[in-house]
Design an enzyme around this catalytic site. Structure first.
Site, PDB file in Angstrom:
ATOM      1  N   SER A 270      16.465  -6.182  34.525  1.00 42.80           N
ATOM      2  CA  SER A 270      16.757  -5.560  33.224  1.00 42.80           C
ATOM      3  C   SER A 270      17.137  -4.106  33.440  1.00 42.80           C
ATOM      4  CB  SER A 270      15.526  -5.612  32.323  1.00 42.80           C
ATOM      5  OG  SER A 270      14.541  -4.712  32.790  1.00 42.80           O
ATOM      6  N   ASP A 271      17.892  -3.544  32.514  1.00 44.06           N
ATOM      7  CA  ASP A 271      18.037  -2.093  32.526  1.00 44.06           C
ATOM      8  C   ASP A 271      16.656  -1.519  32.206  1.00 44.06           C
ATOM      9  OD1 ASP A 271      18.962   0.486  32.643  1.00 44.06           O
ATOM     10  OD2 ASP A 271      20.728   0.115  31.419  1.00 44.06           O
ATOM     11  N   CYS A 272      16.465  -0.220  32.496  1.00 43.02           N
ATOM     12  CA  CYS A 272      15.085   0.262  32.519  1.00 43.02           C
ATOM     13  C   CYS A 272      14.456   0.274  31.136  1.00 43.02           C
ATOM     14  CB  CYS A 272      14.998   1.559  33.287  1.00 43.02           C
ATOM     15  SG  CYS A 272      15.374   1.144  35.018  1.00 43.02           S
ATOM     16  N   ASP A 273      13.496  -0.600  31.033  1.00 45.05           N
ATOM     17  CA  ASP A 273      12.742  -0.895  29.817  1.00 45.05           C
ATOM     18  C   ASP A 273      13.538  -1.664  28.760  1.00 45.05           C
ATOM     19  OD1 ASP A 273      10.146  -0.934  29.012  1.00 45.05           O
ATOM     20  OD2 ASP A 273      10.372   0.763  27.642  1.00 45.05           O
ATOM     21  N   SER A 274      14.577  -2.370  29.168  1.00 37.88           N
ATOM     22  CA  SER A 274      15.327  -3.208  28.218  1.00 37.88           C
ATOM     23  C   SER A 274      14.439  -4.158  27.438  1.00 37.88           C
ATOM     24  CB  SER A 274      16.309  -4.115  28.952  1.00 37.88           C
ATOM     25  OG  SER A 274      17.462  -3.474  29.303  1.00 37.88           O
TER      26      SER A 274
END
Ligand SMILES: *[C@@H]1O[C@H](CO)[C@@H](O)[C@H](O)[C@H]1NC(C)=O
Ligand SMILES: *[C@@H]1O[C@H](CO)[C@@H](O)[C@H](O)[C@H]1NC(C)=O
Ligand SMILES: *[C@@H]1O[C@H](CO)[C@@H](O)[C@H](O)[C@H]1NC(C)=O
Ligand SMILES: *[C@@H]1O[C@H](CO)[C@@H](O)[C@H](O)[C@H]1NC(C)=O
Length: 774
Positions: free
Chosen positions: A289-293
């Site tokens: 995931s993108d960071c904290d998606s």
């Protein structure tokens, strides 16, 4: 590390030599330490077993609690099994970067080679350069890993389409064209991952999947944006670089984005992740995931009503690793609530652990492995630094050369006024997702190697909010034999979380350029640093401005490359990887409107050279040279027959005026070859990029781009000589267009190929094979 010497007895110079040779500290093995009797004989540590079995063995030994702590970037240690913690998040967009927590600079690794920002390197249109940069970056990454300063999993490259010229992260991308972006992706990934079968030198990740190209515009940010995208645009624009990255580049990871696509967060969409990336394209790797998606789609988008549902949706969609703590915190409860199964979690872990095994992380001593000997002396080497200058030389684009006035001559232009807020910058040149460069050569320093310089910034910074320093800049221009203005943007204008409001030079920059040009005694050259395009119509039209160069963000040695081009030691050959629109293009164009195709009734202009037909400042693919190149077509077929399977239902007797589904054609090896002679009729050696565009037959106007890049090839041609270039065009992949329902079809009829001013008509015909069942 144990040493037979006691520190006090080792002369200082000997320690120094050890460090210089890279024999200093090397990290302990991540797992399967040969010194650890408890684990070294376990099957997952057995290098001789197939990775599939080792992964299965390891997962079988993990407890549920251990498993969930491995679903996040900051993966916990499993001391019981001799496995250390691992930070998955490192970045290497154009050099090893310290943006992710997995990489640090310091000690014997104070810096790494910082290549030009990707938009600049893309402008070289040189796929072997992209691969070579990847090789160098991964040498340095391995060296830093061996020294305990970096990871092996890099969340680069960014291959999103540069759809809107305002996007603050456009600089990170290879530009607006899908084939260019996809070729860049595959080349850089091959360079960085190596091509040693299933083994990985380092693991790359193509991001951000998908339709992610808005950071913060008009009150709408990437964490809340729902991109409404048609099937047609997904298939022929947004998917292309990712598909090429996975299928041709064999990337070890894909990252899903923050935004939603058609109402579903990408990291929670099983059709995108399990269906397309893993199913259709056969990703051999992990989806991150993108960071904290995951947190974002729960907290910001309220996509699910509980955090457990968010965790379960992500894992079931095909997410294998969460950048952020969310999955480590909520997956266990999701399991207990029956929202996700342990089998789902095992599937995710199998994908991440397999990549770690392919990297050799379970093979014991790192020093015994293929890249185990790389150390500090392999970082910032003379060859690496030279490649950084060379990449900038290849990427810089000459946009205007009136007279011609360029190149300058060190004999006639002995004094150069160097003016502008970017004239003596260092870190501006490396753009974002950078690290610490080995050393920097600013434009002022670069020009200083050829001429005596008079330096006047003209404005304090790129915002250029007043004209207080204009007087001394004008004075400098009056005294000098030539004037170089280094203007443009930096991360305060375009960056992650910062989209641009307009396409103009900020503040009073334009006024400074025009006034200096009017006052200059000698020729005035405008050098632009920017990721995105700048509307410099005023400079294009100003006869007092003799030359314009776009340098993008040219990397640690950008100033040297700029000077080499200004003074003719290098011949520019870069081409714009994106359209330079006039400011009026943005008039009532919402950045949130994802449509690539124009809607003439609504006054919507369409996006990129493939669909937008209006006025431009400089077009996609534009770029001049100090030489002049002529093309002639040496040979090219006039017709190509596409073998088509017949159909029980539907009429195939007359398909001459139709567009055949690619899935109905026999596509393997179906290609046409063009032979093109490129003649350098100038007096300087140079490199020339052949851009082959195709315009599909009329009649599909509502489907097809009016033209699209189907191939490009860079060729070096010495002065007064000629080179023959062969270009293969895969018919199904490259001459197909996508209909409104997202189906790829090959239009029958005449496709017009354009290579510079050479035009060639290629008639594509169907050749019906036997009838098969549909
Ligand atoms: C240019 O920048 C360098 C490095 O940042 C600095 O040492 C030098 O003094 C600057 N030169 C001028 C003329 O401002
Ligand atoms: C198929 O098309 C041809 C030519 O257009 C026509 O003559 C023929 O009747 C059609 N056959 C069927 C089964 O529709
Ligand atoms: C097939 O279509 C073309 C183009 O519309 C037409 O010129 C031709 O007459 C058609 N052939 C048959 C057999 O119907
Ligand atoms: C492409 O880049 C490589 C690596 O720098 C270089 O050796 C080669 O000459 C370049 N190709 C052309 C045609 O300029």
């Amino acid at each position: 590390m144990a040493s037979i010497f006691s520190p006090s007895t080792v002369p200082v110079f000997f320690l120094l030599v050890l460090v210089l040779l890279g024999l200093g500290e090397t990290r302990d093995p991540f797992a399967c330490d040969p010194k650890d009797r408890a684990t070294k004989n376990l099957p997952f540590c057995k290098v001789s077993l197939p990775i599939r079995l080792r992964v299965k063995d390891l997962i079988g030994r993990l407890t549920l609690q251990e498993k969930v702590t491995l679903l996040v970037n900051n993966a916990a240690a499993v001391p019981r099994l001799g496995i250390k913690g691992y930070e998955w998040w490192s970045e290497a967009l154009h050099g090893v970067s310290n943006v992710g927590p997995g990489t640090k600079f310091g000690g014997p690794f104070p810096a790494a080679t910082s290549f030009p920002q990707v938009i600049t390197t893309a402008a070289s249109f040189n796929a072997s350069l992209w691969e070579e940069i990847g090789r160098v970056v991964s040498d340095e990454a391995r060296a830093m890993y061996n020294g305990g300063m970096a990871g092996l999993t890099y969340w680069s490259p960014n291959v999103n389409i540069f759809r809107d010229p305002r996007w603050g992260r456009g600089q990170e991308t290879p530009g607006e064209d899908p084939i260019l972006a996809g070729t860049y992706a595959a080349s850089y990934v091959r360079g960085i991952q190596g091509t040693n079968g299933n083994r990985l030198k380092v693991a790359a990740s193509c991001k951000h999947f998908t339709a992610y190209d808005l950071d913060n515009w008009n009150g709408i940010d990437r964490f809340h944006f729902n991109a409404q995208v048609s099937k047609q645009d997904i298939e022929d624009t947004f998917d292309v670089p990712f598909r090429m990255c996975v299928k041709e580049g064999k990337v070890a990871s894909v990252m899903c984005s923050y935004n939603q696509v058609n109402g579903v967060p990408t990291c929670a969409d099983p059709n995108l992740l399990k269906g397309r990336v893993r199913g259709q394209w056969r990703l051999n790797g992990y989806i991150v995931s993108d960071c904290d998606s995951v947190g974002v789609f729960y907290t910001n988008q309220h996509y699910t009503s509980t955090p457990e549902e968010a965790a379960a949706d992500a894992i079931k969609a095909g997410l294998d690793l969460d950048c952020g703590p969310f999955l480590a915190v909520h997956t266990k409860n999701a399991l207990e609530k029956g929202l996700v199964t342990e089998g789902d979690v095992n599937g995710a872990l199998a994908n991440t652990i397999t990549v770690q095994m392919r990297l050799g992380m379970f093979d014991g001593e790192a020093s015994a492995q293929p890249y185990g000997k790389l150390g500090p002396r392999d970082v910032c080497t003379a060859a690496h630094k030279e490649l950084a200058v060379e990449a900038a030389r290849q990427g810089i684009v000459l946009l205007k050369n009136r007279g011609p006035s360029l190149p300058l001559s060190p004999r006639r232009h002995q004094t150069v006024a160097v003016i502008g807020p970017n004239s003596n910058v260092t870190v501006t040149m490396i753009g974002n997702y950078a690290g610490i460069g080995c050393e920097y050569t600013s434009p002022l320093q670069g020009i200083g190697r050829y001429a005596k310089t008079i330096h006047e910034p003209g404005c304090t910074n790129v915002a250029c909010s007043n004209d207080k320093q204009f007087g001394s800049a004008l004075n400098a221009a009056r005294q000098a034999d030539a004037t170089v203005l280094v203007m443009g943007l930096d991360q305060s204008i375009e960056a992650e979380t910062v989209d641009r409001a307009d396409l103009l030079l900020p503040g009073h920059q334009q006024e400074l350029v025009s006034k200096v040009a009017a006052a200059s005694r000698g020729p005035t050259i405008l050098v632009l640093m920017s990721g995105g395009p700048v509307d410099v119509t005023f400079a294009k039209n100003d006869p007092k401005i003799a030359g314009i160069l776009w340098a993008g963000y040219p990397g640690q040695a950008g100033g040297a490359a700029i000077a080499d081009i200004l003074f003719g030691a290098a011949n520019p050959g870069g081409k714009l990887p994106m359209t330079w629109y006039p400011e009026e293009y943005l008039k009532s164009l919402a950045m949130t409107d994802m449509a690539m195709r124009p809607r003439r009734s609504k006054g919507y202009p369409g996006r990129t050279y493939r669909f937008y037909n209006g006025p431009v400042v400089y077009p996609f693919g534009y770029g001049l040279s100090y030489s002049h190149f002529l093309h002639t077509l040496a040979s090219a077929p006039k017709t190509v027959s596409v073998p088509v399977h017949g159909h029980r239902h539907g009429n195939t007797t007359n398909i001459s005026n139709k567009a055949i589904r690619v899935t109905h054609a026999r596509c393997a090896k179906l290609s046409v070859s063009l032979h093109i002679d490129v003649k350098n009729v100038g007096s300087k050696d140079g490199s020339h990029t052949l851009l082959v565009f195709s315009a599909p037959p009329a009649g599909n106007g509502h489907w097809a781009p009016h033209k699209q890049l189907v191939a490009f090839e860079k060729v070096r041609v010495p002065a007064k000589s000629q080179q023959r270039v062969k270009i293969n065009i895969h018919v199904c992949k490259l001459l197909s267009v996508v209909d409104r329902s997202g189906t790829r079809r090959i239009p029958m009829g005449v496709h017009n190929l354009h290579i510079g001013d050479v035009k060639h008509s290629l008639s594509v015909q169907a050749e019906t094979l036997g009838i098969i069942k549909s």
